[in-house]
Design an enzyme around this catalytic site. Structure first.
Site, PDB file in Angstrom:
ATOM      1  N   CYS A 369       0.807  -1.230   0.000  1.00  0.00           N
ATOM      2  CA  CYS A 369       0.000   0.000   0.000  1.00  0.00           C
ATOM      3  C   CYS A 369       0.833   1.271   0.000  1.00  0.00           C
ATOM      4  O   CYS A 369       0.696   2.098  -0.881  1.00  0.00           O
ATOM      5  CB  CYS A 369      -0.952  -0.005   1.184  1.00  0.00           C
ATOM      6  SG  CYS A 369      -2.230  -1.276   1.065  1.00  0.00           S
ATOM      7  N   GLU A 370       1.695   1.462   0.999  1.00  0.00           N
ATOM      8  CA  GLU A 370       2.356   2.749   1.147  1.00  0.00           C
ATOM      9  C   GLU A 370       3.770   2.556   1.681  1.00  0.00           C
ATOM     10  O   GLU A 370       3.988   2.451   2.885  1.00  0.00           O
ATOM     11  CB  GLU A 370       1.536   3.653   2.086  1.00  0.00           C
ATOM     12  CG  GLU A 370       1.893   5.108   1.982  1.00  0.00           C
ATOM     13  CD  GLU A 370       0.964   5.984   2.797  1.00  0.00           C
ATOM     14  OE1 GLU A 370       0.535   7.025   2.280  1.00  0.00           O
ATOM     15  OE2 GLU A 370       0.668   5.638   3.955  1.00  0.00           O
ATOM     16  N   GLN A 371       4.719   2.497   0.770  1.00  0.00           N
ATOM     17  CA  GLN A 371       6.132   2.360   1.120  1.00  0.00           C
ATOM     18  C   GLN A 371       6.872   3.629   0.752  1.00  0.00           C
ATOM     19  O   GLN A 371       6.688   4.154  -0.355  1.00  0.00           O
ATOM     20  CB  GLN A 371       6.779   1.208   0.353  1.00  0.00           C
ATOM     21  CG  GLN A 371       6.263  -0.168   0.675  1.00  0.00           C
ATOM     22  CD  GLN A 371       6.900  -1.202  -0.232  1.00  0.00           C
ATOM     23  OE1 GLN A 371       7.413  -0.903  -1.297  1.00  0.00           O
ATOM     24  NE2 GLN A 371       6.862  -2.450   0.188  1.00  0.00           N
TER      25      GLN A 371
END
Length: 523
Positions: A369-371
């Site tokens: 999702c959100e790196q």
């Protein structure tokens, strides 16, 4: 002489387009953001990145997409004074189902703001848009079959249920009857259809054989657009599947273009294998090559014969020499070679302060999702890279560092973190453990105070991290960072990156600064 590949490093599935004397190649980006890379050239030798058009949430949001999902096989064309781009956003690829949504966007200029997309369908992937001479537009796509063996059209791989054709317009969407125009050959895995018209024939090229070493460009033709289509006398225009000794392998998936000077060209996907501990692997991923082709007896053939595209390109134009690159992140935008993963909201991952790249730690290296991972492509099998960090992580739950990265199952990382109150560098890998995603730790290394330079040196299958120029930790297996690593080439098909990453596993958005990033593959 100029040599293949013309786009080095992860640049697969090349869609080839000419407008006057300007040539454009659009390539897949999968889960990397912004979506689709478009390169431009006027001499077919030297190419520059001019656009990544899928650059906002209305065009592309891949949060939650799996590794090797996202943007597959774009098709770039030009008609009516506009560029047209067809792309697929793949939300699921493992198992029986493929949740693959197909869109069309358009723009008057290649580097402008592309329109909000038209959704087309979700029947398959790798579609294209054909503009016929009578003004009609046709959507051409493979059809995915999730059912049992024997229920599909192709006897070799009936999940790939043939190529279908249907008329499309911006006002009506898909309309009129569907036409099943081609089932493919017994090589199977028939996908990536492209249509063009020449001398009273409709020609269809497809990719076959999968993304690995059996890949091929297959051709068929018909007098009517709806078919029936007959297959090329040799089936494949381009393939290296019968030439295992050739230094360039995995040839397939490309598109035909007639040059402004009357010469003829075909792009193709390819890979450059190097030796590894478990066999050859393509350290630089799937790349883009170019071959001159000719017409004989109403069919397209490689110029000079055979099916293996040559390494040398028939040009007297000099190929620009490779150079070391150093970025200090003092400009207002991220340097053009860098991308991030999945999200259309990069401001949550990083900012450019005018003096550095400031990373905001988000989710882990295993996230979908959100790196906060900002990276560039590996373009040669041997290179060195280094980054200068200014960071003071408060606990072991915060970290920032340098990573060689393929996906969440395949990476090595040197991370500045804190253990028992001391600032250290932790070396950690995920060695292709597909199901368990197990981490392998290679020890903690004392980290001096002040700014720290983390580096990596890669040579084929060998990799070593460095701390302030000194080797740190064991020799690591760089062949993991490839299609062939882990579960293997048909399970993942993107490419190797090197870059900087930060995480904050408390969710509080801890920040760290990157002052410089250097990359040199002239080794």
């Amino acid at each position: 002489m100029a040599q293949n590949p013309i786009l080095r490093g992860f640049n697969p599935d090349p869609s080839f387009c000419r407008v006057g004397q300007d040539y454009y190649i659009a390539t897949s980006t999968f889960e990397w953001y912004p979506g689709v890379q478009i390169h431009h050239s006027r001499d077919l030798v030297n190419w520059s990145l001019v656009a990544r058009p899928l650059n906002r949430a209305s065009l592309l949001d891949m949060r939650g997409n799996p590794d090797s999902g996202g943007v597959w096989a774009p098709c770039l064309s030009h008609e009516g004074g506009r560029f047209w781009l067809v792309y697929t956003d793949v939300k699921r690829l493992d198992g029986a189902f493929k949740d693959a949504h197909n869109y069309i966007t358009t723009c008057e200029t290649i580097d402008g703001d592309w329109s909000d997309p038209w959704y087309v369908n979700s029947s398959g992937f790798d579609p294209s848009l054909f503009h016929d001479a009578d003004g009609r537009k046709w959507f051409v796509s493979m059809r995915w079959n999730h059912r049992w063996q024997g229920s599909g059209a192709n006897p070799a791989n009936d999940r790939f249920d043939g190529i279908e054709l249907q008329e499309w317009s911006a006002e009506r969407g898909l309309f009129g009857p569907k036409h099943d125009i081609y089932a493919g050959t017994d090589l199977g895995l028939t996908e990536a259809p492209h249509l063009f018209h020449r001398d009273g024939w409709y020609y269809l090229t497809t990719a076959e054989g999968g993304t690995g070493y059996d890949h091929a460009v297959t051709m068929a033709r018909s007098r009517q657009i709806e078919g029936p289509y007959e297959t090329h006398p040799e089936r494949h225009v381009i393939t290296a599947r019968f030439a295992p000794e050739n230094p360039i392998q995995r040839m397939g998936h490309g598109q035909y273009v007639e040059g402004h000077d009357g010469r003829h060209w075909h792009s193709f996907l390819c890979g450059r294998p190097v030796p590894g501990p478990r066999g050859p692997f393509c350290a630089t991923g799937r790349e883009t090559g170019l071959a001159e082709v000719e017409w004989r007896d109403g069919w397209l053939w490689l110029k000079g014969g055979g099916q293996v595209a040559p390494i040398a390109l028939p040009f007297e134009v000099p190929q620009a020499p490779r150079a070391a690159i150093s970025r200090d992140f003092t400009g207002p935008e991220l340097p053009p070679e860098f991308q991030w993963l999945r999200t259309p909201y990069p401001e949550r991952l990083f900012t450019l302060t005018g003096t550095c790249l400031r990373l905001t730690g988000r989710e882990s290296l295993g996230s979908w999702c959100e790196q906060s991972l900002i990276a560039r492509r590996q373009e040669e099998s041997a290179y060195s890279a280094a980054a200068v960090f200014r960071a003071d992580p408060p606990t072991w739950q915060q970290a920032v560092g340098l990573t060689t990265y393929y996906n969440r199952h395949k990476f090595h990382a040197a991370l500045i973190t804190r253990e028992a109150g001391a600032r250290v560098v932790s070396l950690v890998s995920c060695l292709g453990d597909w199901q368990g995603e197990q981490l392998t730790f290679h020890g903690l290394h004392s980290c001096p105070e002040g700014d720290v330079t983390l580096g990596v040196r890669v040579n084929g299958a060998s990799q070593r991290f460095t701390l302030n120029g000194e080797e740190m930790g064991p020799e690591l297996d760089a062949s993991i960072i490839s299609d062939e690593g882990g579960k293997g080439e048909h399970a993942s098909f993107t490419g190797a990156f090197v870059g900087v990453v930060a995480h904050d596993l408390t969710g509080q958005g801890w920040q760290a600064d990157v002052l410089r990033f250097d990359y040199d593959d002239r080794i």
